[in-house]
Every structure is written in structure tokens, then in C-alpha cells.
Design a protein around this motif. Structure first.
Motif, PDB file in Angstrom:
ATOM      1  N   ALA A  40       0.846  -1.184   0.000  1.00 46.67           N
ATOM      2  CA  ALA A  40       0.000   0.000   0.000  1.00 46.67           C
ATOM      3  C   ALA A  40       0.885   1.239   0.000  1.00 46.67           C
ATOM      4  CB  ALA A  40      -0.904  -0.009   1.230  1.00 46.67           C
ATOM      5  N   LYS A  43       3.625   2.239   2.717  1.00 41.60           N
ATOM      6  CA  LYS A  43       3.823   1.093   3.609  1.00 41.60           C
ATOM      7  C   LYS A  43       4.793   0.099   2.989  1.00 41.60           C
ATOM      8  CE  LYS A  43      -0.647   1.328   5.949  1.00 41.60           C
ATOM      9  NZ  LYS A  43      -1.838   0.541   6.385  1.00 41.60           N
ATOM     10  N   GLU A  46       3.890  -6.409   2.118  1.00 39.41           N
ATOM     11  CA  GLU A  46       3.302  -7.314   3.108  1.00 39.41           C
ATOM     12  C   GLU A  46       3.013  -8.670   2.477  1.00 39.41           C
ATOM     13  OE1 GLU A  46      -0.782  -7.455   5.878  1.00 39.41           O
ATOM     14  OE2 GLU A  46      -0.602  -6.055   4.213  1.00 39.41           O
ATOM     15  N   SER A  63      -3.675 -10.663   8.436  1.00 38.91           N
ATOM     16  CA  SER A  63      -4.711  -9.687   8.087  1.00 38.91           C
ATOM     17  C   SER A  63      -5.699 -10.201   7.045  1.00 38.91           C
ATOM     18  CB  SER A  63      -4.060  -8.396   7.590  1.00 38.91           C
ATOM     19  OG  SER A  63      -3.291  -8.652   6.433  1.00 38.91           O
ATOM     20  N   LYS A  87     -11.944  -5.079   2.432  1.00 38.25           N
ATOM     21  CA  LYS A  87     -11.978  -3.889   3.283  1.00 38.25           C
ATOM     22  C   LYS A  87     -11.155  -2.783   2.627  1.00 38.25           C
ATOM     23  CE  LYS A  87     -11.815  -6.917   7.362  1.00 38.25           C
ATOM     24  NZ  LYS A  87     -11.072  -7.236   8.603  1.00 38.25           N
ATOM     25  N   PRO A  88     -11.430  -1.538   2.959  1.00 39.37           N
ATOM     26  CA  PRO A  88     -10.617  -0.447   2.390  1.00 39.37           C
ATOM     27  C   PRO A  88      -9.118  -0.635   2.656  1.00 39.37           C
ATOM     28  CG  PRO A  88     -12.599   0.440   3.370  1.00 39.37           C
ATOM     29  CD  PRO A  88     -12.574  -1.025   3.727  1.00 39.37           C
ATOM     30  N   GLU A  89      -8.784  -1.211   3.770  1.00 36.00           N
ATOM     31  CA  GLU A  89      -7.370  -1.419   4.091  1.00 36.00           C
ATOM     32  C   GLU A  89      -6.708  -2.511   3.249  1.00 36.00           C
ATOM     33  OE1 GLU A  89      -9.957  -1.363   6.231  1.00 36.00           O
ATOM     34  OE2 GLU A  89      -9.667  -2.808   7.881  1.00 36.00           O
ATOM     35  N   ASP A  90      -7.485  -3.196   2.423  1.00 35.79           N
ATOM     36  CA  ASP A  90      -6.908  -4.151   1.470  1.00 35.79           C
ATOM     37  C   ASP A  90      -6.421  -3.451   0.205  1.00 35.79           C
ATOM     38  OD1 ASP A  90      -9.529  -6.425   2.374  1.00 35.79           O
ATOM     39  OD2 ASP A  90      -7.418  -6.531   2.996  1.00 35.79           O
ATOM     40  N   THR A  91      -6.699  -2.175   0.098  1.00 34.30           N
ATOM     41  CA  THR A  91      -6.249  -1.409  -1.059  1.00 34.30           C
ATOM     42  C   THR A  91      -4.724  -1.408  -1.144  1.00 34.30           C
ATOM     43  OG1 THR A  91      -8.186   0.034  -1.059  1.00 34.30           O
ATOM     44  CG2 THR A  91      -6.182   0.880  -2.107  1.00 34.30           C
ATOM     45  N   THR A 115      -8.305  -1.635  -5.479  1.00 33.70           N
ATOM     46  CA  THR A 115      -8.802  -0.502  -4.707  1.00 33.70           C
ATOM     47  C   THR A 115     -10.165  -0.857  -4.134  1.00 33.70           C
ATOM     48  OG1 THR A 115      -7.644   1.061  -6.144  1.00 33.70           O
ATOM     49  CG2 THR A 115      -9.397   1.941  -4.740  1.00 33.70           C
ATOM     50  N   SER A 118     -14.927   2.584   0.414  1.00 31.75           N
ATOM     51  CA  SER A 118     -15.767   2.436   1.619  1.00 31.75           C
ATOM     52  C   SER A 118     -17.191   2.888   1.362  1.00 31.75           C
ATOM     53  CB  SER A 118     -15.163   3.238   2.769  1.00 31.75           C
ATOM     54  OG  SER A 118     -15.021   4.582   2.393  1.00 31.75           O
TER      55      SER A 118
END
Length: 118
Positions: A40, A43, A46, A63, A87-91, A115, A118
Motif C-alpha cells: 500500500a 507502507k 506485506e 490480516s 476492506k478499504p485497508e486491502d487497497t 482498490t 468504503s
């Protein structure tokens, strides 16, 4: 040399699903361990998931465990990442990697953008 090409990224709403594909070259694809990683913006890269050469063993990052599934079709030289309950955090940009020689993921694709809105 092993070439890896990802596809299937896109824009999806939170709670939705997406399937990524990764095609790898080589007559001995069925002997490669394969993995998915993501990065991301801002970041570090991962670990997402990995699968053994036979598909009999899989591993997931904390995650995504329970939401994502990695599987492969050796007849098509392709590994997949089924992503559910996004989830948005999977973007992130999702990368596929090949480990042909059991010494680590030496070969990487260019990545495909996922992307989640939300």
C-alpha cells in the motif's frame, strides 16, 4: 528465466469480492511454490499468501486469513487469489511471485492495483 504476470485487479466496494490471477511461464510450473504480496502507499510490502507446488499446503498473512484463498491450476500455469469480504485497508498493489528453486521468491510480476472503496 520465469515470467510472472498478474491480472484481475480493479475497483470494488467494501464487502465485495475480487479474484486475482497470476500466470507464470516455465515447463516446470508445477514444481514452483507461488506467493502473493501487497504494498500500500507509504507502507512496506506485506505477505498475503503462499501455496506449495502441489497446492497441498497454503499459508496466509494474519490480516487476510479467513477472507482470502490461494489456489492453483497447474494445467494452466496459473495461481489465483480469491479475495472476499474486502476492506478499504486491502487497497494496495498486489504482486505475484514465483519460487522455482526453493530458495525464496526470486521472480516477481509487475503488480495489479486493487482498490476497495468504503
Amino acid at each position: 528465466q520465469v515470467h510472472v504476470v498478474e491480472s484481475g485487479g480493479g475497483l470494488v466496494q467494501a464487502g465485495g469480492s475480487l479474484r486475482l490471477s497470476c500466470a507464470a511461464s516455465g515447463r516446470t510450473f508445477s514444481t514452483y511454490a507461488m506467493g502473493w504480496f501487497r504494498q500500500a502507499p507509504g507502507k512496506e510490502r506485506e505477505f498475503v499468501a503462499a501455496i506449495s507446488w502441489s497446492g497441498g499446503s497454503t499459508e496466509y498473512g494474519a490480516s487476510v486469513k479467513g477472507r482470502f484463498t490461494i489456489f492453483r491450476d497447474n494445467a494452466k500455469n496459473t495461481v489465483y487469489l480469491q479475495m472476499n469480504s474486502l476492506k478499504p485497508e486491502d487497497t494496495a498493489v498486489y504482486y505475484c511471485a514465483a519460487d522455482p528453486f526453493r530458495r525464496g521468491f526470486d521472480y516477481w510480476g509487475q503488480g495489479t492495483q486493487v482498490t476497495v472503496s468504503s
